[in-house]
Design an enzyme around this catalytic site. Sequence first.
Site, PDB file in Angstrom:
ATOM      1  N   HIS A 261       0.875  -1.410   0.112  1.00 11.82           N
ATOM      2  CA  HIS A 261       0.032  -0.015  -0.154  1.00 11.82           C
ATOM      3  C   HIS A 261       0.811   1.305  -0.016  1.00 11.82           C
ATOM      4  O   HIS A 261       0.573   2.019  -0.892  1.00 11.82           O
ATOM      5  CB  HIS A 261      -0.901  -0.071   1.343  1.00 11.82           C
ATOM      6  N   GLU A 262       1.655   1.504   1.008  1.00 14.50           N
ATOM      7  CA  GLU A 262       2.428   2.504   1.008  1.00 14.50           C
ATOM      8  C   GLU A 262       3.748   2.794  -0.022  1.00 14.50           C
ATOM      9  O   GLU A 262       3.960   3.680  -0.519  1.00 14.50           O
ATOM     10  CB  GLU A 262       3.393   2.612   2.421  1.00 14.50           C
ATOM     11  N   HIS A 265       1.740   4.377  -3.069  1.00 18.71           N
ATOM     12  CA  HIS A 265       1.950   5.981  -2.782  1.00 18.71           C
ATOM     13  C   HIS A 265       3.221   6.579  -3.049  1.00 18.71           C
ATOM     14  O   HIS A 265       3.340   7.587  -3.997  1.00 18.71           O
ATOM     15  CB  HIS A 265       1.775   6.143  -1.265  1.00 18.71           C
ATOM     16  N   GLU A 291      -4.738   7.486  -3.472  1.00 18.51           N
ATOM     17  CA  GLU A 291      -5.130   6.235  -2.812  1.00 18.51           C
ATOM     18  C   GLU A 291      -5.326   5.192  -3.848  1.00 18.51           C
ATOM     19  O   GLU A 291      -5.080   3.877  -3.405  1.00 18.51           O
ATOM     20  CB  GLU A 291      -6.304   6.511  -1.938  1.00 18.51           C
TER      21      GLU A 291
HETATM   22 MG    MG Z   1      -3.027   5.129   1.862  1.00 21.64          MG
END
Ligand code: MG
Length: 494
Positions: A261-262, A265, A291
């Site tokens: 997830h990170e 980003h 996101e």
């Molecule tokens: Mg996030």
Amino acid sequence: MNELKTLARKHAIIKGILHHIEWDQETFMPEGGAESRADQIQWLAGHLHNAATSDEYKNALNKLIDIQTGTVKIDCSDSEKAALREWRKDFVKDTAIPLAFVEEFSALTSRALEAWKIARKENDFSKFEPFLEKIVEMNKRKAEFLGYSKSPYDALLDVYEPGLTADKVEKVFSLLKEKMPDFVRKIKNKPCHLSMRGPYSEQDQLHLSQEILKRMGYDFKHGRIDISTHPFSTSEHPTDCRVTTRLDKNDPISNILTTMHEGGHALYEMGLPAEHFGSPLAESVSLGIHESQSRFWETRIGLSLPFWKGFLPTLQKSLKGLENATPEEVYNFVNKVEPSFIRVESDEVTYPLHVILRFEIEKDLIEGKLKAADVPKRWNELMHKYLGVTPPDDAKGCLQDIHWSMGSFGYFPTYALGTMYSAQLFEKFEETFPDWSERVENGDLLFIKKWLNENIHRYGRQYSPEELLKKATGKEFSSEPFLRYIENKYINAG
Ligand code: MG
């Protein structure tokens, strides 16, 4: 253009320093440094505000674009016109908010962050409540400064997702509220006998995170991974984009998905054109699009069977006791749907319901329909209504997220939007790469990064979120792809 670019580049440098000391606050700063760090952040934020609203800057901007009307005064390319449009929008927003307010807000949230950490650790909402009350009050004032036509909450949403309003959010969410609870009822989890109880050491887990990030195309020459209470990614410049993760010695999957997830980003920030640093062309367009990048990696890749077919051998090499696990078992394990208390650990089916709950609470706080003191009660009521569960305490309830302590209202809806955007992007991705699953199964993830680089990252703020999504997918934004995905994966295939 050069005069403006030089000034704007200085602002971006200050922003980078702010991001750096905020990153430090969350990772390595000793607890006793909090007060002095609050002073540093307050001073830098004030300095940035002064620079971004100065007469010198205003004159440089106004030579190129009429600040009053938005008319571009010079002959330039479409992307430069877009940059001027965004520069002007930022200037109008920044000058709407007085410096004294910016400093007060920054000092308050810096201290509120420390209060939240203690309240959460000690499971004592009363230690955070006075800060929450002040933060809500200041956000109401902020909305008045920024202006809005219907709800003060609209002004706050627009900061994170340009053009978004409470009405638009409610329209998207009402479709989800109508369909999702029915899906949750219909889903039957596959029997799964896999056990992943450690303990697995921090070192082994961090090593695994580094391995995943490398495969995703994250460049460790321009980044690093550390541990923090609340995982995040931050960027000081496209050449320095860092991530953090949260480690649970008994739950290695949580770390793997958090890292993806990170990492998603960070790849967005790394993919912004560094040659335009200081210009909106080198900035991410919105939190929702941001996101979409993290959810694309976390859910559409990290929760897929092809990924686990490719990645399981690496997992087995790093963590002991999983020698007999099969990719199908891990797939069933990671895709278990179960209403739970914690948003960041929730499955992709119940996740949007966690976001809807937060949206309804913060909108009511900002519109004056709910008091800070009543948040725990309302939280538990809505958890019961949407997810059928009641948190045993506030640490697992309304104290779980960092956002309100940082002053961020209007932020949460972008999480659900990001998930919807990522589903729409994935339909296009699947059409572009009919063999994506074989490639992922063979351990190739770089083509995914490249596709996202080309279709999303490189544009910065040249297009609005809706325009960018349409450019990438050929379609208007819709939550249908997400609902289609959930229905096909969990109900039709179940
Ligand atoms: Mg996030």
